[in-house]
Design a protein around this motif. Structure first.
Motif, PDB file in Angstrom:
ATOM      1  N   LEU A   1       0.837  -1.196   0.000  1.00 45.30           N
ATOM      2  CA  LEU A   1       0.000   0.000   0.000  1.00 45.30           C
ATOM      3  C   LEU A   1       0.874   1.250   0.000  1.00 45.30           C
ATOM      4  N   PHE A   2       1.876   1.258   0.853  1.00 41.06           N
ATOM      5  CA  PHE A   2       2.771   2.409   0.925  1.00 41.06           C
ATOM      6  C   PHE A   2       3.444   2.674  -0.422  1.00 41.06           C
ATOM      7  N   THR A   3       3.959   1.635  -1.058  1.00 39.46           N
ATOM      8  CA  THR A   3       4.657   1.810  -2.334  1.00 39.46           C
ATOM      9  C   THR A   3       3.760   2.459  -3.379  1.00 39.46           C
ATOM     10  N   GLY A   4       2.556   1.916  -3.539  1.00 38.02           N
ATOM     11  CA  GLY A   4       1.643   2.460  -4.540  1.00 38.02           C
ATOM     12  C   GLY A   4       1.201   3.863  -4.223  1.00 38.02           C
ATOM     13  N   VAL A   5       0.810   4.099  -2.967  1.00 39.93           N
ATOM     14  CA  VAL A   5       0.339   5.419  -2.565  1.00 39.93           C
ATOM     15  C   VAL A   5       1.458   6.450  -2.644  1.00 39.93           C
ATOM     16  N   ALA A   6       2.638   6.099  -2.146  1.00 37.17           N
ATOM     17  CA  ALA A   6       3.757   7.047  -2.148  1.00 37.17           C
ATOM     18  C   ALA A   6       4.205   7.379  -3.568  1.00 37.17           C
ATOM     19  N   THR A   7       4.153   6.401  -4.464  1.00 34.72           N
ATOM     20  CA  THR A   7       4.540   6.648  -5.850  1.00 34.72           C
ATOM     21  C   THR A   7       3.596   7.655  -6.506  1.00 34.72           C
ATOM     22  N   ALA A   8       2.294   7.445  -6.336  1.00 35.55           N
ATOM     23  CA  ALA A   8       1.314   8.382  -6.899  1.00 35.55           C
ATOM     24  C   ALA A   8       1.392   9.731  -6.194  1.00 35.55           C
ATOM     25  N   ALA A   9       1.545   9.715  -4.875  1.00 39.83           N
ATOM     26  CA  ALA A   9       1.609  10.963  -4.114  1.00 39.83           C
ATOM     27  C   ALA A   9       2.818  11.796  -4.536  1.00 39.83           C
ATOM     28  N   HIS A  10       3.964  11.153  -4.676  1.00 39.59           N
ATOM     29  CA  HIS A  10       5.176  11.875  -5.074  1.00 39.59           C
ATOM     30  C   HIS A  10       5.009  12.510  -6.441  1.00 39.59           C
ATOM     31  N   HIS A  11       4.342  11.800  -7.347  1.00 47.62           N
ATOM     32  CA  HIS A  11       4.098  12.347  -8.684  1.00 47.62           C
ATOM     33  C   HIS A  11       3.320  13.652  -8.619  1.00 47.62           C
ATOM     34  N   HIS A  12       2.415  13.757  -7.654  1.00 53.43           N
ATOM     35  CA  HIS A  12       1.562  14.937  -7.523  1.00 53.43           C
ATOM     36  C   HIS A  12       2.094  15.937  -6.484  1.00 53.43           C
ATOM     37  N   GLY A  13       3.281  15.685  -5.932  1.00 53.26           N
ATOM     38  CA  GLY A  13       3.848  16.606  -4.955  1.00 53.26           C
ATOM     39  C   GLY A  13       3.192  16.539  -3.589  1.00 53.26           C
ATOM     40  N   ILE A  14       2.670  15.367  -3.227  1.00 49.88           N
ATOM     41  CA  ILE A  14       1.967  15.171  -1.956  1.00 49.88           C
ATOM     42  C   ILE A  14       2.874  14.420  -0.984  1.00 49.88           C
ATOM     43  N   ARG A  15       2.881  14.855   0.264  1.00 50.31           N
ATOM     44  CA  ARG A  15       3.685  14.214   1.300  1.00 50.31           C
ATOM     45  C   ARG A  15       3.045  12.886   1.714  1.00 50.31           C
ATOM     46  N   THR A  16       3.878  11.862   1.995  1.00 53.36           N
ATOM     47  CA  THR A  16       3.396  10.572   2.497  1.00 53.36           C
ATOM     48  C   THR A  16       4.002  10.309   3.869  1.00 53.36           C
ATOM     49  N   VAL A  17       3.154   9.972   4.820  1.00 56.53           N
ATOM     50  CA  VAL A  17       3.599   9.596   6.161  1.00 56.53           C
ATOM     51  C   VAL A  17       3.390   8.096   6.318  1.00 56.53           C
ATOM     52  N   ALA A  18       4.490   7.371   6.522  1.00 60.06           N
ATOM     53  CA  ALA A  18       4.466   5.914   6.661  1.00 60.06           C
ATOM     54  C   ALA A  18       4.500   5.558   8.139  1.00 60.06           C
ATOM     55  N   VAL A  19       3.459   4.912   8.636  1.00 58.08           N
ATOM     56  CA  VAL A  19       3.324   4.649  10.068  1.00 58.08           C
ATOM     57  C   VAL A  19       3.425   3.146  10.332  1.00 58.08           C
ATOM     58  N   GLU A  20       4.284   2.781  11.290  1.00 57.20           N
ATOM     59  CA  GLU A  20       4.467   1.384  11.665  1.00 57.20           C
ATOM     60  C   GLU A  20       4.426   1.225  13.183  1.00 57.20           C
ATOM     61  N   PRO A  21       4.012   0.052  13.669  1.00 54.08           N
ATOM     62  CA  PRO A  21       4.181  -0.237  15.095  1.00 54.08           C
ATOM     63  C   PRO A  21       5.675  -0.296  15.409  1.00 54.08           C
ATOM     64  N   GLU A  22       6.071   0.148  16.581  1.00 52.03           N
ATOM     65  CA  GLU A  22       7.494   0.198  16.904  1.00 52.03           C
ATOM     66  C   GLU A  22       8.147  -1.179  16.911  1.00 52.03           C
ATOM     67  N   ASN A  23       7.357  -2.234  17.093  1.00 57.63           N
ATOM     68  CA  ASN A  23       7.915  -3.584  17.069  1.00 57.63           C
ATOM     69  C   ASN A  23       7.530  -4.367  15.822  1.00 57.63           C
ATOM     70  N   CYS A  24       7.079  -3.653  14.782  1.00 57.36           N
ATOM     71  CA  CYS A  24       6.879  -4.208  13.437  1.00 57.36           C
ATOM     72  C   CYS A  24       7.375  -3.151  12.455  1.00 57.36           C
ATOM     73  N   ARG A  25       8.665  -2.884  12.473  1.00 57.92           N
ATOM     74  CA  ARG A  25       9.216  -1.711  11.788  1.00 57.92           C
ATOM     75  C   ARG A  25      10.096  -2.080  10.595  1.00 57.92           C
ATOM     76  N   ALA A  26       9.578  -2.947   9.719  1.00 58.98           N
ATOM     77  CA  ALA A  26      10.381  -3.427   8.599  1.00 58.98           C
ATOM     78  C   ALA A  26      10.839  -2.292   7.685  1.00 58.98           C
ATOM     79  N   LEU A  27       9.946  -1.358   7.364  1.00 58.46           N
ATOM     80  CA  LEU A  27      10.320  -0.260   6.481  1.00 58.46           C
ATOM     81  C   LEU A  27      11.261   0.708   7.189  1.00 58.46           C
TER      82      LEU A  27
END
Length: 350
Positions: free
Chosen positions: A196-222
């Motif tokens: 979800l993050f990859t797709g949303v961030a790719t489209a958001a970046h194209h339009h100049g929109i900021r993306t905030v990626a939120v993870e649990p502190e103990n599930c922080r793969a990204l």
């Protein structure tokens, strides 16, 4: 390896009219605090404007239907759907979406899940006609079993998040959000494996929109991958692990996270539980802990302040995201395949 915006646009054309358009609901004024004013911002002070993207109302109860449909339709069009059908390993939501999309295409779906998968998701999978196989304690165990099954049967292997077609399908959500709110500044999404993050961030970046990626502190793969500069394994231990519990993110997600308008936020399980409870108390919305993770970032302590212009990603993870002066924010509530009995029981004992 990077997802291109053109892939998101192609997915939008491919699945148009076959998924449910996202519904947006505006949060109550003042429900989310605005950050302390930036001294360099000379605009009049205005409260932030926060919208909830109710993507849990999508087919199968999560955003995953978008990517699954894009994936299978592409293979159907190319004549590459085998008689053995499709197989996937999933904590639940990706499996549900795969089974639903497979039924649309008239093919068999075999879904591998960890033994910890919620019973409500297992029951729904079987309701879609999937062959459900519970294997191991974590997503990685289910993935290994799925890969072995694909190699021995010839079934088409899908992936919960690490695939261009899956991520591009998820990105169609951002295109719909922007169509409804052309002046949106920021989109906030929960991150597990990163589809979800990859797709949303790719489209958001194209339009100049900021993306905030939120993870649990103990599930922080990204977040761990951002810190290391490469994909790494992490431990998984969170109340939201059933949907966000990927041991590692994808290279696609890491590449998308390296855009200059992307922020990483880590939240505690207590914040997640509180955000999920707030959605129920104030909106009667029952979502998964994974979906509440996105909102938790906006309800947390004042540790990150949005600034005017194009900020650089912070060197250390933020513990919250506080919108700036007049900022228009969309929070994605990505899934609702949950047992709401704990919410109802808490009401009864209040």
């Amino acid at each position: 390896m990077r997802l291109m915006y053109g892939e998101v646009k192609a997915a939008l054309d491919r699945i148009d009219g076959r998924t449910r358009p996202v519904t947006l609901a505006r949060a109550d004024t003042g429900a989310i605090r605005t950050a302390h004013p930036d001294p360099l911002d000379d605009r009049p002070e205005r409260p932030c404007e926060v919208w909830l993207a109710l993507e849990y109302m999508q087919h199968t109860g999560s955003f995953k239907a978008r990517g699954a449909l894009n994936f299978l339709q592409t293979h159907q069009d190319a004549g590459t759907l085998p008689k053995a059908g499709v197989t996937i390993a999933s904590g639940g939501n990706a499996g549900l979406a795969c089974a639903w999309a497979a039924r649309q295409q008239g093919v068999r779906a075999t879904v591998f899940l960890p033994e910890t998968a919620p019973a409500v998701k297992v029951a729904k999978l079987r309701g879609y006609g999937a062959d459900v196989r519970l294997t191991g304690a974590e997503y990685a165990d289910a993935l290994a079993a799925c890969q072995k099954f694909a190699s021995t049967t010839g079934a088409l292997a899908s992936h919960a998040y690490d695939n261009h077609l899956i991520a591009a399908g998820a990105g169609t959500l951002m295109e719909e959000i922007r169509t409804r709110l052309p002046d949106v500044d920021t989109v906030v999404v929960a991150v597990g494996g990163g589809g979800l993050f990859t797709g949303v961030a790719t489209a958001a970046h194209h339009h100049g929109i900021r993306t905030v990626a939120v993870e649990p502190e103990n599930c922080r793969a990204l977040n761990a991958a951002i810190e290391a500069g490469r994909v790494v394994d992490v431990t998984v231990d969170s109340v939201a692990a059933d949907s966000l519990g990927a041991r590692r993110t994808s290279v696609l997600a890491l590449t998308a996270a390296q855009h200059d308008r992307t922020h990483s936020v880590l939240v505690t399980d207590a914040q997640i539980v509180s955000a999920r409870r707030a959605l129920w108390d104030h909106r009667r919305i029952a979502v998964e802990h994974g979906a509440a993770t996105a909102l938790a970032a906006l309800l947390g302590p004042d540790q990150h302040t949005a600034k005017r212009g194009t900020p650089k990603p912070p060197t250390k993870p933020s513990r919250s995201y506080r919108p700036g002066n007049g900022e228009k924010v969309v929070v994605v509530l990505c899934g609702a395949n949950t047992d709401p009995s704990d919410l109802v029981q808490a009401d009864q004992h209040a």
